[in-house]
Design an enzyme around this catalytic site. Structure first.
Site, PDB file in Angstrom:
ATOM      1  N   TYR A 292     -45.224 -18.158 -89.411  1.00  0.00           N
ATOM      2  CA  TYR A 292     -45.158 -19.350 -90.273  1.00  0.00           C
ATOM      3  C   TYR A 292     -46.500 -19.519 -90.942  1.00  0.00           C
ATOM      4  O   TYR A 292     -47.536 -19.488 -90.280  1.00  0.00           O
ATOM      5  CB  TYR A 292     -44.818 -20.615 -89.465  1.00  0.00           C
ATOM      6  CG  TYR A 292     -43.476 -21.168 -89.887  1.00  0.00           C
ATOM      7  CD1 TYR A 292     -43.286 -21.651 -91.178  1.00  0.00           C
ATOM      8  CD2 TYR A 292     -42.379 -21.155 -89.030  1.00  0.00           C
ATOM      9  CE1 TYR A 292     -42.049 -22.108 -91.602  1.00  0.00           C
ATOM     10  CE2 TYR A 292     -41.136 -21.617 -89.434  1.00  0.00           C
ATOM     11  CZ  TYR A 292     -40.981 -22.092 -90.735  1.00  0.00           C
ATOM     12  OH  TYR A 292     -39.764 -22.537 -91.153  1.00  0.00           O
TER      13      TYR A 292
ATOM     14  N   GLU B 204     -47.084 -21.949 -93.876  1.00  0.00           N
ATOM     15  CA  GLU B 204     -47.016 -22.959 -94.936  1.00  0.00           C
ATOM     16  C   GLU B 204     -48.404 -23.262 -95.470  1.00  0.00           C
ATOM     17  O   GLU B 204     -49.357 -23.389 -94.692  1.00  0.00           O
ATOM     18  CB  GLU B 204     -46.380 -24.249 -94.396  1.00  0.00           C
ATOM     19  CG  GLU B 204     -44.877 -24.115 -94.200  1.00  0.00           C
ATOM     20  CD  GLU B 204     -44.273 -25.282 -93.444  1.00  0.00           C
ATOM     21  OE1 GLU B 204     -45.012 -25.958 -92.697  1.00  0.00           O
ATOM     22  OE2 GLU B 204     -43.068 -25.505 -93.599  1.00  0.00           O
TER      23      GLU B 204
ATOM     24  N   ASP C 115     -40.052 -15.902-119.186  1.00  0.00           N
ATOM     25  CA  ASP C 115     -39.393 -15.452-117.957  1.00  0.00           C
ATOM     26  C   ASP C 115     -39.129 -13.958-118.119  1.00  0.00           C
ATOM     27  O   ASP C 115     -38.217 -13.551-118.833  1.00  0.00           O
ATOM     28  CB  ASP C 115     -38.090 -16.236-117.767  1.00  0.00           C
ATOM     29  CG  ASP C 115     -37.353 -15.832-116.495  1.00  0.00           C
ATOM     30  OD1 ASP C 115     -37.677 -14.771-115.923  1.00  0.00           O
ATOM     31  OD2 ASP C 115     -36.443 -16.579-116.079  1.00  0.00           O
TER      32      ASP C 115
ATOM     33  N   THR D 134     -39.094 -12.134-111.498  1.00  0.00           N
ATOM     34  CA  THR D 134     -38.641 -11.633-110.204  1.00  0.00           C
ATOM     35  C   THR D 134     -39.443 -10.368-109.922  1.00  0.00           C
ATOM     36  O   THR D 134     -40.085  -9.818-110.820  1.00  0.00           O
ATOM     37  CB  THR D 134     -37.148 -11.250-110.211  1.00  0.00           C
ATOM     38  OG1 THR D 134     -36.955 -10.235-111.203  1.00  0.00           O
ATOM     39  CG2 THR D 134     -36.263 -12.436-110.535  1.00  0.00           C
TER      40      THR D 134
ATOM     41  N   LYS E  64     -36.386  -6.377-110.042  1.00  0.00           N
ATOM     42  CA  LYS E  64     -35.631  -5.716-111.125  1.00  0.00           C
ATOM     43  C   LYS E  64     -36.430  -4.500-111.603  1.00  0.00           C
ATOM     44  O   LYS E  64     -36.678  -3.618-110.783  1.00  0.00           O
ATOM     45  CB  LYS E  64     -35.302  -6.750-112.199  1.00  0.00           C
ATOM     46  CG  LYS E  64     -34.418  -7.883-111.622  1.00  0.00           C
ATOM     47  CD  LYS E  64     -33.999  -8.925-112.647  1.00  0.00           C
ATOM     48  CE  LYS E  64     -33.220 -10.046-111.967  1.00  0.00           C
ATOM     49  NZ  LYS E  64     -32.855 -11.115-112.917  1.00  0.00           N
TER      50      LYS E  64
ATOM     51  N   ARG F 173     -36.771  -8.308-103.090  1.00  0.00           N
ATOM     52  CA  ARG F 173     -36.261  -9.530-103.723  1.00  0.00           C
ATOM     53  C   ARG F 173     -37.300 -10.624-103.551  1.00  0.00           C
ATOM     54  O   ARG F 173     -37.624 -11.009-102.423  1.00  0.00           O
ATOM     55  CB  ARG F 173     -34.955 -10.002-103.076  1.00  0.00           C
ATOM     56  CG  ARG F 173     -33.872  -8.980-102.986  1.00  0.00           C
ATOM     57  CD  ARG F 173     -32.509  -9.605-102.813  1.00  0.00           C
ATOM     58  NE  ARG F 173     -32.031 -10.034-104.098  1.00  0.00           N
ATOM     59  CZ  ARG F 173     -31.532  -9.212-105.016  1.00  0.00           C
ATOM     60  NH1 ARG F 173     -31.420  -7.929-104.799  1.00  0.00           N
ATOM     61  NH2 ARG F 173     -31.134  -9.687-106.176  1.00  0.00           N
TER      62      ARG F 173
END
Ligand SMILES: *Cc1c(COP(=O)(O)O)cnc(C)c1O
Length: 444
Positions: free
Chosen positions: A53, A55, A198, A224, A227, A233
Site C-alpha cells: 500500500y 497511498e 488524449d 493509456t 495501446k 494496462r
C-alpha cells in the site's frame, strides 16, 4: 515452466489462461487498441509489488515501507518526462478513463461545459458521451467530422466561441489522420479553455516521433500505457510547460485529483511495468517498431482499397483504419466482425461518419496494426491479410441485418458460418501465418 505454481495449485485458472495464450498465438489481432506486452513487462506485473500500500506520492506516503516503491515510481516518472519532454507526470491512474476523470476533477466544477469529438465519429466515451460520467456531470458540447471524415474545424471554432468550454479534448479512438494539436491549441487559447490531448491510442507513435507531439500545444496530456506504447494496462497524466504557465498550481491539483480525488492506493506492480515499457520505448528498436506499424497500416489500407473497399478518408496516417462497409449493406460491420472472428481474424465493428445504423450494429470495422507488427509481420504479410479479409467478406456479403430480431440473426449466422468451408480454409491459412511469427516463444 511458465505458470508452474499456478498449474499445480489452481489448474482451473491456469488452464483458462493457457487457452487464452493459445487464442492470442493463433489468431490475427487487428484491434488497434491492443498489443502484446513484452515478457519483461509481464514479469514486472507479476511481482510482490502488488502486496504494497502506498497511498500518496514519492517522499510523502501515508504508509511506511515505501523506500523501494518510491524508487520505482520516481523511475517511471523520470522516464516519462524524458520520453514526452514534459516537466510533470502522474503515473498512478488505473487506466485511461480514470485518468480523464481526474482531469475533469482538477479543471472543472460540476455542470461546466466541455467539448470532445462525438463518440460515433471516433471520440472516446470519457470525452462527454451521454451515458458516461463525463456526459452526465458536465455539459457536453460534441464536435463532429466532415462528410470527408476529417475533423470539422469550422464547427469546433463556432462551438467553442459560442459555449466557452472549460476543457477541449483533442484525442480520439477511431480517427485515422494526424491529430490537429496545433489547430486545437489556437481554439483553446482563443476561448481560455484547457486543451487536453488524449494520446491513448497514439502514445507509442508520439514517443517514437512518428506522430507530432502535443507537448508544445496542449496544457495537459493523458494517455493509456497499454495501446501503441505496449506496456501494462495503466495510464499517465502529463502537464506541459504551457499548462504550468496557464496555471502554476495545475500539477498539485492533478495529483490531488488522482489521489485522494478518484483513487486509493496506486498499483505499484503496474507502475513498475510502466517503467519497463517506457524504458523499452526509449530504445532505437522501438522507433523501428513504430515506423513499421505505420508502414503496415498504409499497406493494409492500400490493399483493401485495391479490393474495392471504401476507407474513411481513403487511407490512414497512423496505426488504424476504418472500413466503411455501407456499400455492402447498412449495419454490415456487425456481420463482418462475426465472420472474421470465425476465421481467426479479430477486429471490432465501429460506427463510421454519418452512420445510418446504430453503435451496436454499425456499418464499419476498425483495423489496426500495432499487435501484428509486434509479432514481426511486415508489408508482405499485410497483403496476405487483406486477401484473407476479402475472402471472408465476399463469402458473407449476401447477408444483411434485418430491422428486427438482430441479436438472434447474428446468432443464427454464427451457427451457419461455423460450417462454412471458405471460412474454415481462411482459418487454416491464418493459423499457418501465425505459426510463421511465433508469439511469446519464451512462455512454455
Ligand atoms: C482507450 C482510450 C481511453 C481509455 O482507456 P481505458 O484504459 O479503456 O479506460 C481514453 N481515451 C481514448 C482516446 C482511448 O482511445
Amino acid at each position: 515452466m511458465w505458470l508452474s505454481y499456478l498449474r499445480k495449485y489452481d489448474p482451473v485458472v491456469a488452464q483458462i489462461i493457457l487457452r487464452e495464450l493459445e487464442r492470442q498465438r493463433y489468431t490475427l489481432e487487428l484491434i488497434p487498441s491492443e498489443n502484446f506486452a513484452s515478457v519483461s513487462v509481464l514479469e514486472a506485473l507479476g511481482t510482490i509489488l502488488t502486496n504494497k500500500y502506498s497511498e500518496g506520492y514519492p517522499g510523502r506516503r501515508y504508509y511506511g515501507g515505501n523506500e523501494y516503491v518510491d524508487m520505482i515510481e520516481n523511475l517511471a516518472i523520470e522516464r516519462a518526462k524524458k520520453l514526452f519532454k514534459v516537466p510533470y507526470v502522474n503515473v498512478q491512474p488505473y487506466s485511461g478513463t480514470p485518468a480523464n476523470i481526474a482531469v475533469y476533477l482538477a479543471c472543472c466544477e460540476m455542470g461546466d461545459t466541455i467539448m470532445g469529438l462525438d463518440l460515433r465519429h471516433g471520440g472516446h466515451l470519457s470525452h462527454g458521451w451521454k451515458v458516461s460520467f463525463s456526459g452526465r456531470f458536465y455539459r457536453s458540447v460534441p464536435y463532429h467530422l466532415n462528410e470527408d471524415g476529417y475533423i470539422d474545424m469550422d464547427e469546433v471554432w463556432k462551438l467553442a466561441e459560442e459555449y466557452k468550454p472549460r476543457i477541449i479534448w483533442c484525442g480520439y479512438s477511431a480517427y485515422v489522420r494526424k491529430f490537429p494539436f496545433k489547430e486545437f491549441s489556437e481554439v483553446a487559447d482563443a476561448v481560455g479553455a484547457y486543451m487536453v490531448a488524449d494520446i491513448a491510442h497514439i502514445a507509442g507513435l508520439v514517443a517514437a516521433g512518428l506522430h507530432p507531439s502535443p507537448t508544445p500545444y496542449a496544457h495537459i496530456i493523458t494517455t493509456t500505457t497499454h495501446k501503441t506504447l505496449r506496456g501494462p494496462r495503466g495510464a499517465m497524466i502529463m502537464i506541459t510547460e504551457k499548462g504550468l504557465e496557464k496555471d502554476p498550481e495545475l500539477a498539485e491539483r492533478i495529483d490531488k485529483a488522482v489521489f485522494p480525488g478518484v483513487q486509493g492506493g496506486p498499483h505499484d506492480h503496474v507502475t513498475a511495468a510502466i517503467a519497463v515499457a517506457l524504458g523499452e520505448a526509449m530504445k532505437p528498436e522501438f522507433k523501428e517498431y513504430a515506423k513499421q506499424i505505420v508502414r503496415n497500416a498504409k499497406r493494409l489500407a492500400s490493399e483493401l482499397i485495391s479490393y474495392g473497399y471504401k476507407l474513411v478518408t481513403d487511407g490512414t496516417d497512423i496505426h488504424l483504419m476504418l472500413v466503411d462497409l455501407t456499400p455492402i449493406s447498412i449495419g454490415f460491420g456487425a456481420i463482418a466482425q462475426e465472420a472474421l472472428e470465425l476465421a481467426g481474424i479479430t477486429v471490432n465493428k465501429n460506427t463510421i461518419p454519418n452512420e445510418q445504423s446504430s453503435p451496436f450494429y454499425p456499418s464499419g470495422i476498425r483495423l489496426g496494426t500495432p499487435a501484428i507488427t509486434t509479432r514481426g509481420m511486415r508489408e508482405k504479410e499485410m497483403s496476405e491479410i487483406a486477401g484473407f479479409i476479402h475472402r471472408v467478406l465476399q463469402e458473407v456479403s449476401h447477408y444483411s441485418l434485418p430491422p428486427k430480431g438482430r441479436r438472434s440473426f447474428i446468432k443464427k449466422i454464427r451457427e451457419e458460418l461455423s460450417q462454412n468451408n471458405t471460412i474454415k480454409e481462411v482459418r487454416e491459412d491464418v493459423k499457418k501465418l501465425c505459426e510463421r511469427f511465433p508469439l511469446y516463444p519464451e512462455l512454455r
